[in-house]
Design a protein around this motif. Sequence first.
Motif, mmCIF file in Angstrom:
data_model
loop_
_atom_site.group_PDB
_atom_site.id
_atom_site.type_symbol
_atom_site.label_atom_id
_atom_site.label_comp_id
_atom_site.label_asym_id
_atom_site.label_seq_id
_atom_site.Cartn_x
_atom_site.Cartn_y
_atom_site.Cartn_z
ATOM 1 N N LEU A 29 -15.583 -15.203 26.860
ATOM 2 C CA LEU A 29 -16.378 -14.032 27.209
ATOM 3 C C LEU A 29 -16.715 -14.010 28.696
ATOM 4 O O LEU A 29 -16.919 -12.940 29.279
ATOM 5 N N ALA A 30 -16.762 -15.199 29.317
ATOM 6 C CA ALA A 30 -17.045 -15.277 30.749
ATOM 7 C C ALA A 30 -15.806 -15.039 31.604
ATOM 8 O O ALA A 30 -15.896 -15.051 32.831
ATOM 9 N N GLY A 31 -14.655 -14.842 30.968
ATOM 10 C CA GLY A 31 -13.449 -14.489 31.700
ATOM 11 C C GLY A 31 -12.450 -15.602 31.909
ATOM 12 O O GLY A 31 -11.447 -15.408 32.611
ATOM 13 N N CYS A 32 -12.689 -16.766 31.333
ATOM 14 C CA CYS A 32 -11.788 -17.908 31.537
ATOM 15 C C CYS A 32 -10.530 -17.811 30.674
ATOM 16 O O CYS A 32 -10.543 -17.236 29.583
ATOM 17 N N GLN A 33 -9.467 -18.427 31.172
ATOM 18 C CA GLN A 33 -8.330 -18.801 30.338
ATOM 19 C C GLN A 33 -8.710 -20.116 29.668
ATOM 20 O O GLN A 33 -9.127 -21.058 30.360
ATOM 21 N N VAL A 34 -8.605 -20.195 28.362
ATOM 22 C CA VAL A 34 -9.087 -21.374 27.639
ATOM 23 C C VAL A 34 -7.963 -22.004 26.831
ATOM 24 O O VAL A 34 -7.266 -21.308 26.076
ATOM 25 N N THR A 35 -7.806 -23.305 27.004
ATOM 26 C CA THR A 35 -6.910 -24.080 26.150
ATOM 27 C C THR A 35 -7.761 -24.879 25.182
ATOM 28 O O THR A 35 -8.629 -25.662 25.596
ATOM 29 N N LEU A 36 -7.550 -24.677 23.896
ATOM 30 C CA LEU A 36 -8.303 -25.349 22.843
ATOM 31 C C LEU A 36 -7.384 -26.346 22.156
ATOM 32 O O LEU A 36 -6.361 -25.963 21.584
ATOM 33 N N ARG A 53 -12.986 -14.783 14.940
ATOM 34 C CA ARG A 53 -14.117 -14.181 14.210
ATOM 35 C C ARG A 53 -15.324 -14.020 15.131
ATOM 36 O O ARG A 53 -16.033 -13.011 15.078
ATOM 37 N N ALA A 54 -15.548 -15.028 15.987
ATOM 38 C CA ALA A 54 -16.674 -14.939 16.919
ATOM 39 C C ALA A 54 -16.463 -13.823 17.931
ATOM 40 O O ALA A 54 -17.395 -13.079 18.261
ATOM 41 N N VAL A 55 -15.238 -13.696 18.426
ATOM 42 C CA VAL A 55 -14.939 -12.625 19.384
ATOM 43 C C VAL A 55 -15.099 -11.267 18.720
ATOM 44 O O VAL A 55 -15.655 -10.326 19.314
ATOM 45 N N ALA A 56 -14.628 -11.132 17.494
ATOM 46 C CA ALA A 56 -14.784 -9.864 16.774
ATOM 47 C C ALA A 56 -16.263 -9.510 16.618
ATOM 48 O O ALA A 56 -16.653 -8.334 16.727
ATOM 49 N N GLY A 57 -17.090 -10.511 16.385
ATOM 50 C CA GLY A 57 -18.522 -10.267 16.302
ATOM 51 C C GLY A 57 -19.087 -9.787 17.626
ATOM 52 O O GLY A 57 -19.972 -8.923 17.665
ATOM 53 N N SER A 58 -18.565 -10.321 18.731
ATOM 54 C CA SER A 58 -19.011 -9.878 20.052
ATOM 55 C C SER A 58 -18.601 -8.436 20.329
ATOM 56 O O SER A 58 -19.329 -7.687 20.983
ATOM 57 N N VAL A 59 -17.429 -8.056 19.822
ATOM 58 C CA VAL A 59 -16.992 -6.657 19.963
ATOM 59 C C VAL A 59 -17.952 -5.739 19.216
ATOM 60 O O VAL A 59 -18.372 -4.690 19.738
ATOM 61 N N LYS A 60 -18.337 -6.106 18.011
ATOM 62 C CA LYS A 60 -19.259 -5.281 17.220
ATOM 63 C C LYS A 60 -20.610 -5.134 17.911
ATOM 64 O O LYS A 60 -21.261 -4.089 17.801
ATOM 65 N N ARG A 61 -21.020 -6.187 18.631
ATOM 66 C CA ARG A 61 -22.307 -6.140 19.328
ATOM 67 C C ARG A 61 -22.201 -5.481 20.700
ATOM 68 O O ARG A 61 -23.204 -5.376 21.415
ATOM 69 N N GLY A 62 -20.991 -5.082 21.074
ATOM 70 C CA GLY A 62 -20.806 -4.397 22.341
ATOM 71 C C GLY A 62 -20.759 -5.297 23.554
ATOM 72 O O GLY A 62 -20.880 -4.825 24.692
ATOM 73 N N LEU A 63 -20.549 -6.600 23.341
ATOM 74 C CA LEU A 63 -20.515 -7.529 24.466
ATOM 75 C C LEU A 63 -19.169 -7.501 25.185
ATOM 76 O O LEU A 63 -19.095 -7.801 26.384
ATOM 77 N N VAL A 64 -18.108 -7.195 24.461
ATOM 78 C CA VAL A 64 -16.780 -7.000 25.038
ATOM 79 C C VAL A 64 -16.165 -5.778 24.369
ATOM 80 O O VAL A 64 -16.598 -5.359 23.291
ATOM 81 N N MET A 71 -8.705 -12.560 23.206
ATOM 82 C CA MET A 71 -7.922 -13.590 22.523
ATOM 83 C C MET A 71 -6.608 -13.896 23.245
ATOM 84 O O MET A 71 -6.044 -14.981 23.066
ATOM 85 N N SER A 72 -6.122 -12.963 24.057
ATOM 86 C CA SER A 72 -4.888 -13.233 24.809
ATOM 87 C C SER A 72 -5.085 -14.341 25.829
ATOM 88 O O SER A 72 -4.116 -14.923 26.313
ATOM 89 N N ARG A 73 -6.330 -14.652 26.164
ATOM 90 C CA ARG A 73 -6.619 -15.719 27.123
ATOM 91 C C ARG A 73 -6.853 -17.066 26.461
ATOM 92 O O ARG A 73 -7.186 -18.044 27.136
#
Length: 287
Positions: A29-36, A53-64, A71-73
């Motif tokens: 969410l902060a804009g990083c490319q992340v390797t997990l 699932r967490a990102v989808a929740g952020s979309v519903k809350r209007g954060l992204v 997820m592409s990152r």
Amino acid sequence: MTETTGLPGRCGVVGGGRMGAGIAHALLLAGCQVTLVERDEEAAAAARDRVARAVAGSVKRGLVEETDEVMSRLVTDTRTAGLAGAGLVIEAVPEDLDLKLATLRAVEDAVEPGAVIASNTSSISLDTLAEALARPERLLGLHFFNPVPASRLVEVVIAAATDPARRDRAVAWVAAIGKTAVVVRNAPGFASSRLGVILGLEAIRMVESGVAAPEDIDAAMTLGYGHPIGPLRLTDLVGLDVRLGIARYLERELGPRFAPPALLVRLVEQGHLGRKTGKGFYDWSEA
């Protein structure tokens, strides 16, 4: 570096359980490319699903705005070699000393000398973990709280060898992901676990002795003291096994006031570990 946050453009997280996935979500969410990084393909796929699932929740809350771009990152990998080029790597594997030591050594072998290596440990000595590294000055603690998306705090834990410049960068990075840093010296349980565990253990003793039901004890703390979540529900979210392990460690380091109640030991032996198994002090079977 990302233009808007000052965070490294590439970050890594090792361990994709509930906590690791939450940390990866915050970095994305902060804009990083992340390797997990996870132990195998199955675990990596499960970790990616948690983050999605967490990102989808952020979309519903209007954060992204939308899930696909975020997820592409995210890249999942089963090799720590995939962390090459990351400016920050956060270890989030289970609270097992040998596992953490081996993980940190592997991370150090993979990243550049200037990278910051952080452990999400909630109790293990950072000085002990630093001994695993050829360059211990690059290690510090970034102790996130569960659930990561809702928590506003990150504990920045400073080992004896931690480079002050890396400490300052870590504090700035915590602010960049929208959370508040508290800086504490390495000590058993740091600040948060030491206080949180003693409250949780006393709440368990109250259940054990029949003082009140878990729901009522938690309500006393949320409504009476303004805690966002009660100590018993929080224990279920953290995991009873995790809380037991921390309590035993703190008992060894700080004395009998951290001795785990018999009820906690019994529930762990029965496999009732909280939300992740469907039952702890609460029933999570429908969650």
